[in-house]
Design a protein around this motif. Structure first.
Motif, PDB file in Angstrom:
ATOM      1  N   GLY A  47       0.817  -1.214   0.000  1.00 39.56           N
ATOM      2  CA  GLY A  47       0.000   0.000   0.000  1.00 39.56           C
ATOM      3  C   GLY A  47       0.846   1.256   0.000  1.00 39.56           C
ATOM      4  N   TYR A  48       2.011   1.204   0.671  1.00 41.38           N
ATOM      5  CA  TYR A  48       2.904   2.364   0.747  1.00 41.38           C
ATOM      6  C   TYR A  48       3.464   2.730  -0.629  1.00 41.38           C
ATOM      7  CZ  TYR A  48       6.528   5.400   2.752  1.00 41.38           C
ATOM      8  OH  TYR A  48       7.318   6.474   3.086  1.00 41.38           O
ATOM      9  N   VAL A  49       3.541   1.739  -1.520  1.00 38.42           N
ATOM     10  CA  VAL A  49       4.090   1.970  -2.859  1.00 38.42           C
ATOM     11  C   VAL A  49       3.070   2.653  -3.773  1.00 38.42           C
ATOM     12  CG1 VAL A  49       5.049   0.809  -4.909  1.00 38.42           C
ATOM     13  CG2 VAL A  49       5.682   0.015  -2.619  1.00 38.42           C
ATOM     14  N   LEU A  50       1.778   2.455  -3.522  1.00 38.51           N
ATOM     15  CA  LEU A  50       0.737   2.891  -4.456  1.00 38.51           C
ATOM     16  C   LEU A  50       0.684   4.397  -4.736  1.00 38.51           C
ATOM     17  CD1 LEU A  50      -2.229   0.507  -3.557  1.00 38.51           C
ATOM     18  CD2 LEU A  50      -0.305   0.128  -5.103  1.00 38.51           C
ATOM     19  N   PRO A  51       0.931   5.305  -3.754  1.00 43.35           N
ATOM     20  CA  PRO A  51       0.895   6.740  -4.085  1.00 43.35           C
ATOM     21  C   PRO A  51       1.968   7.159  -5.101  1.00 43.35           C
ATOM     22  CG  PRO A  51       0.718   6.428  -1.719  1.00 43.35           C
ATOM     23  CD  PRO A  51       1.060   5.094  -2.303  1.00 43.35           C
TER      24      PRO A  51
ATOM     25  N   SER B 295       7.823   6.105  -1.845  1.00 41.50           N
ATOM     26  CA  SER B 295       7.156   4.884  -2.330  1.00 41.50           C
ATOM     27  C   SER B 295       8.076   4.125  -3.267  1.00 41.50           C
ATOM     28  CB  SER B 295       5.874   5.249  -3.095  1.00 41.50           C
ATOM     29  OG  SER B 295       4.927   5.836  -2.263  1.00 41.50           O
ATOM     30  N   PHE B 296       8.596   4.842  -4.263  1.00 40.72           N
ATOM     31  CA  PHE B 296       9.437   4.220  -5.285  1.00 40.72           C
ATOM     32  C   PHE B 296      10.721   3.657  -4.694  1.00 40.72           C
ATOM     33  CE2 PHE B 296      12.988   4.476  -8.258  1.00 40.72           C
ATOM     34  CZ  PHE B 296      12.512   3.736  -9.337  1.00 40.72           C
ATOM     35  N   TRP B 297      11.396   4.461  -3.885  1.00 38.57           N
ATOM     36  CA  TRP B 297      12.707   4.032  -3.373  1.00 38.57           C
ATOM     37  C   TRP B 297      12.592   2.990  -2.266  1.00 38.57           C
ATOM     38  CZ3 TRP B 297      16.914   4.548  -6.064  1.00 38.57           C
ATOM     39  CH2 TRP B 297      16.948   5.532  -7.062  1.00 38.57           C
ATOM     40  N   ALA B 298      11.520   3.054  -1.465  1.00 34.75           N
ATOM     41  CA  ALA B 298      11.289   1.998  -0.466  1.00 34.75           C
ATOM     42  C   ALA B 298      11.029   0.676  -1.177  1.00 34.75           C
ATOM     43  CB  ALA B 298      10.119   2.359   0.437  1.00 34.75           C
ATOM     44  N   ALA B 299      10.252   0.725  -2.274  1.00 32.98           N
ATOM     45  CA  ALA B 299       9.988  -0.486  -3.059  1.00 32.98           C
ATOM     46  C   ALA B 299      11.286  -1.045  -3.632  1.00 32.98           C
ATOM     47  CB  ALA B 299       9.004  -0.183  -4.181  1.00 32.98           C
TER      48      ALA B 299
ATOM     49  N   ILE C 140       0.813  14.164   8.763  1.00 31.87           N
ATOM     50  CA  ILE C 140       1.979  14.252   9.658  1.00 31.87           C
ATOM     51  C   ILE C 140       2.718  12.924   9.779  1.00 31.87           C
ATOM     52  CG2 ILE C 140       0.836  13.709  11.873  1.00 31.87           C
ATOM     53  CD1 ILE C 140       2.460  16.153  13.017  1.00 31.87           C
ATOM     54  N   LEU C 141       2.014  11.804   9.582  1.00 33.61           N
ATOM     55  CA  LEU C 141       2.655  10.490   9.702  1.00 33.61           C
ATOM     56  C   LEU C 141       3.332  10.066   8.401  1.00 33.61           C
ATOM     57  CD1 LEU C 141      -0.154   8.708  11.744  1.00 33.61           C
ATOM     58  CD2 LEU C 141       2.039   9.514  12.614  1.00 33.61           C
ATOM     59  N   GLY C 142       3.096  10.813   7.321  1.00 33.75           N
ATOM     60  CA  GLY C 142       3.730  10.503   6.041  1.00 33.75           C
ATOM     61  C   GLY C 142       5.078  11.195   5.908  1.00 33.75           C
ATOM     62  N   HIS C 143       5.956  10.651   5.063  1.00 33.76           N
ATOM     63  CA  HIS C 143       7.266  11.263   4.828  1.00 33.76           C
ATOM     64  C   HIS C 143       7.115  12.395   3.808  1.00 33.76           C
ATOM     65  CE1 HIS C 143      11.491  11.756   3.832  1.00 33.76           C
ATOM     66  NE2 HIS C 143      11.782  11.010   4.890  1.00 33.76           N
ATOM     67  N   PRO C 144       7.740  13.562   4.062  1.00 30.93           N
ATOM     68  CA  PRO C 144       7.611  14.694   3.126  1.00 30.93           C
ATOM     69  C   PRO C 144       7.974  14.337   1.680  1.00 30.93           C
ATOM     70  CG  PRO C 144       8.730  15.404   5.136  1.00 30.93           C
ATOM     71  CD  PRO C 144       8.564  13.923   5.232  1.00 30.93           C
ATOM     72  N   ASP C 145       8.984  13.477   1.503  1.00 29.80           N
ATOM     73  CA  ASP C 145       9.420  13.113   0.146  1.00 29.80           C
ATOM     74  C   ASP C 145       8.342  12.362  -0.631  1.00 29.80           C
ATOM     75  OD1 ASP C 145      11.765  14.285   0.754  1.00 29.80           O
ATOM     76  OD2 ASP C 145      13.053  12.547   0.461  1.00 29.80           O
ATOM     77  N   ASN C 146       7.382  11.801   0.093  1.00 29.46           N
ATOM     78  CA  ASN C 146       6.353  11.029  -0.599  1.00 29.46           C
ATOM     79  C   ASN C 146       5.279  11.914  -1.218  1.00 29.46           C
ATOM     80  OD1 ASN C 146       6.350   8.274  -1.233  1.00 29.46           O
ATOM     81  ND2 ASN C 146       4.460   7.957  -0.090  1.00 29.46           N
TER      82      ASN C 146
ATOM     83  N   GLN D 270      15.703   8.986 -11.068  1.00 26.15           N
ATOM     84  CA  GLN D 270      17.013   9.638 -11.253  1.00 26.15           C
ATOM     85  C   GLN D 270      17.470  10.411 -10.011  1.00 26.15           C
ATOM     86  OE1 GLN D 270      18.552   8.904 -14.261  1.00 26.15           O
ATOM     87  NE2 GLN D 270      16.694   7.651 -14.403  1.00 26.15           N
ATOM     88  N   VAL D 271      16.567  10.584  -9.037  1.00 26.83           N
ATOM     89  CA  VAL D 271      16.901  11.360  -7.838  1.00 26.83           C
ATOM     90  C   VAL D 271      16.677  10.489  -6.607  1.00 26.83           C
ATOM     91  CG1 VAL D 271      16.381  13.424  -6.470  1.00 26.83           C
ATOM     92  CG2 VAL D 271      16.203  13.505  -8.969  1.00 26.83           C
ATOM     93  N   THR D 272      17.760  10.170  -5.901  1.00 23.25           N
ATOM     94  CA  THR D 272      17.665   9.333  -4.699  1.00 23.25           C
ATOM     95  C   THR D 272      17.489  10.205  -3.464  1.00 23.25           C
ATOM     96  OG1 THR D 272      19.231   7.827  -5.767  1.00 23.25           O
ATOM     97  CG2 THR D 272      18.764   7.432  -3.438  1.00 23.25           C
ATOM     98  N   PRO D 273      16.487   9.946  -2.610  1.00 26.18           N
ATOM     99  CA  PRO D 273      16.337  10.723  -1.361  1.00 26.18           C
ATOM    100  C   PRO D 273      17.559  10.553  -0.456  1.00 26.18           C
ATOM    101  CG  PRO D 273      14.373   9.400  -1.810  1.00 26.18           C
ATOM    102  CD  PRO D 273      15.420   8.944  -2.762  1.00 26.18           C
ATOM    103  N   ALA D 274      17.815  11.553   0.375  1.00 29.29           N
ATOM    104  CA  ALA D 274      18.981  11.515   1.272  1.00 29.29           C
ATOM    105  C   ALA D 274      18.921  10.312   2.212  1.00 29.29           C
ATOM    106  CB  ALA D 274      19.046  12.807   2.073  1.00 29.29           C
ATOM    107  N   HIS D 275      17.751  10.062   2.792  1.00 33.18           N
ATOM    108  CA  HIS D 275      17.577   8.914   3.688  1.00 33.18           C
ATOM    109  C   HIS D 275      16.307   8.176   3.292  1.00 33.18           C
ATOM    110  CE1 HIS D 275      20.815  10.285   6.210  1.00 33.18           C
ATOM    111  NE2 HIS D 275      20.229  11.456   6.368  1.00 33.18           N
ATOM    112  N   ILE D 276      16.466   6.922   2.883  1.00 28.16           N
ATOM    113  CA  ILE D 276      15.300   6.116   2.502  1.00 28.16           C
ATOM    114  C   ILE D 276      14.778   5.407   3.747  1.00 28.16           C
ATOM    115  CG2 ILE D 276      14.476   4.204   1.074  1.00 28.16           C
ATOM    116  CD1 ILE D 276      16.801   4.952  -0.876  1.00 28.16           C
ATOM    117  N   VAL D 277      13.569   5.746   4.149  1.00 32.96           N
ATOM    118  CA  VAL D 277      12.984   5.117   5.344  1.00 32.96           C
ATOM    119  C   VAL D 277      11.575   4.625   5.037  1.00 32.96           C
ATOM    120  CG1 VAL D 277      14.320   6.370   7.082  1.00 32.96           C
ATOM    121  CG2 VAL D 277      12.219   7.374   6.207  1.00 32.96           C
TER     122      VAL D 277
END
Length: 415
Positions: free
Chosen positions: A145-149, A154-158, A266-272, A279-286
């Motif tokens: 479900g976290y990947v769907l948005p 979503s992309f990098w966690a997947a 508030i419970l979601g990550h801003p990068d999402n 082509q752009v990797t987030p600083a910290h993938i959580v």
């Protein structure tokens, strides 16, 4: 039909139904009149809370699926369309997203309550095993479900989490390619995850029914861990515990509603909230907060163990941290169920809870410096608790005297 049934149909329609499908009789005998220990406290209401949360997630999920588009070019915008343009969409989407976190918060309380009061001990082993299976299915469903948005996280966690399978010898890469639908996370991955995310809650519901069935065979455990001796020790589930559970559900709904109406993101990550970009990797993938303890364990193994490289070692410890829960009924052999009467167990239990909270924090921290060292220590203690402390305590601990019955623990020896 039960031979000892006290159910009498109230009218002709009920009698007609009862003779053909005794569903009203079944619900009265096995749900309403089910004998329940009279000393259950509010920690036991989380079972009812979880049942309600599952219904909330399924209902909101089905509605969201009507408006969601599982295509990498449109998924992100379809979520924004739901939030902005669909009538009530903002509330439905927020309820589903916040509901996942509230679901896991409740399930962690439910698991830790079971661990403290020994609800996994005989004759309730299968009840516990089914509960852990539900937890595993929840984790799989929530991850998909976290990947769907289709946001950045979503992309990098997947990408990161599916890469776990690549570490498994021989079968790892075929499993990885089957899961992703190709060599990288892309449109086939999103379609697979959407299908499974939609399907798995119904599988969870089926296992929940088995879980409740397995509960009704030996009956509820209780805070003192003493088995029911007579009818004097029990109350009918309805109205006593339906009302108590309803009160607990209302209390639980207050913070749930507060999150949904006032701070749904508030419970979601801003990068999402940024569209996925390979082509752009987030600083910290959580991952989401409820995966963080296990993510910390995965990252803590950054060294080779004999002939096992660090990547495979991390996967083994990550999987082992969940699989070990299935063996808990046989790792803790103490005859005393409830932690209330186990003075040494109590200290180690609360140390384990503190350790678990520490792992949750460390999972969100960057994998560098002191955080890595602390993650290694907390990971080691996690496994030591199950594999060493519990078996040793079972042998050396002297428990405090148990009450002779539930009634004695409730009313006192004077009665």
């Amino acid at each position: 039909m039960s031979e000892h049934s006290t159910y009498i149909p109230g009218n002709g329609v009920e009698k007609w139904i009862d003779e053909r499908l005794p569903i009203i009789r079944f619900s009265k005998e096995h749900l309403m009149d089910f004998p329940t220990p009279k000393n259950l406290n509010y920690w036991w209401t989380f079972g009812g809370i979880l049942a309600i949360m599952l219904v909330v997630q399924i209902v909101t999920g089905v509605i969201l699926a009507m408006h969601y588009t599982p295509n990498i070019a449109m998924a992100f915008n379809s979520v924004e369309h739901i939030r902005r343009d669909v009538n009530g969409g903002r509330i439905i989407q927020a309820t589903h997203a916040v509901g996942a976190s509230m679901f896991f918060a409740a399930v962690y309380v439910h698991i830790f309550r079971g661990m403290y009061f020994g609800s996994y001990k005989a004759p309730r082993e299968i009840l516990w095993l089914l509960g852990v299976l539900i937890f595993v299915l929840m984790m799989a469903t929530a991850f998909m479900g976290y990947v769907l948005p289709w946001g950045q996280m979503s992309f990098w966690a997947a990408t990161v989490i599916t890469n776990i399978f690549a570490a498994i010898p021989i079968v790892g890469n075929p499993i990885l390619e089957l899961l992703r639908g190709g060599f990288a996370v892309g449109n086939p991955t999103l379609n697979r995850f959407f299908s499974l995310h939609y399907l798995l809650p119904f599988v969870i519901a089926a296992v929940v029914i088995l879980h409740i069935w397995a509960l009704h065979v030996p009956g509820n455990n209780n805070p003192v861990g003493v088995e029911v001796k007579s009818d004097r020790d029990t109350l009918p589930f309805h109205p006593y515990y339906t009302m108590k559970d309803l009160y607990g559900i209302v209390l639980f709904a207050i913070p749930f509603a507060w999150f949904v109406f006032f701070i749904p993101d508030i419970l979601g990550h801003p990068d999402n909230y940024i569209m996925a970009n390979s082509q752009v990797t987030p600083a910290h993938i959580v991952p989401e907060w409820y995966f963080l303890p296990f993510y910390a364990i995965l990252r803590a193994i950054d060294f080779n163990i004999l002939f096992i490289d660090s990547k495979l070692g991390g996967v083994i410890f990550f999987a082992g941290s969940i699989v070990i829960l299935f063996f808990l009924p046989w790792l803790d052999n103490s005859k005393t169920r409830s932690g209330t009467f186990r003075p040494m167990f109590k200290w180690f239990y609360w140390l384990f809870v503190l350790n678990f909270v520490g792992l949750t924090y460390l999972g969100s921290a960057p994998a560098e410096g002191i955080y890595v060292v602390l993650a290694k220590i907390c990971t080691a203690y996690y496994f030591i608790h199950f594999l060493i402390i519990l078996p040793v305590l079972s042998r050396i601990e002297t428990s405090r005297p148990l009450p002779t019955s539930i009634s004695e623990s409730v009313l006192g020896k004077a009665h």
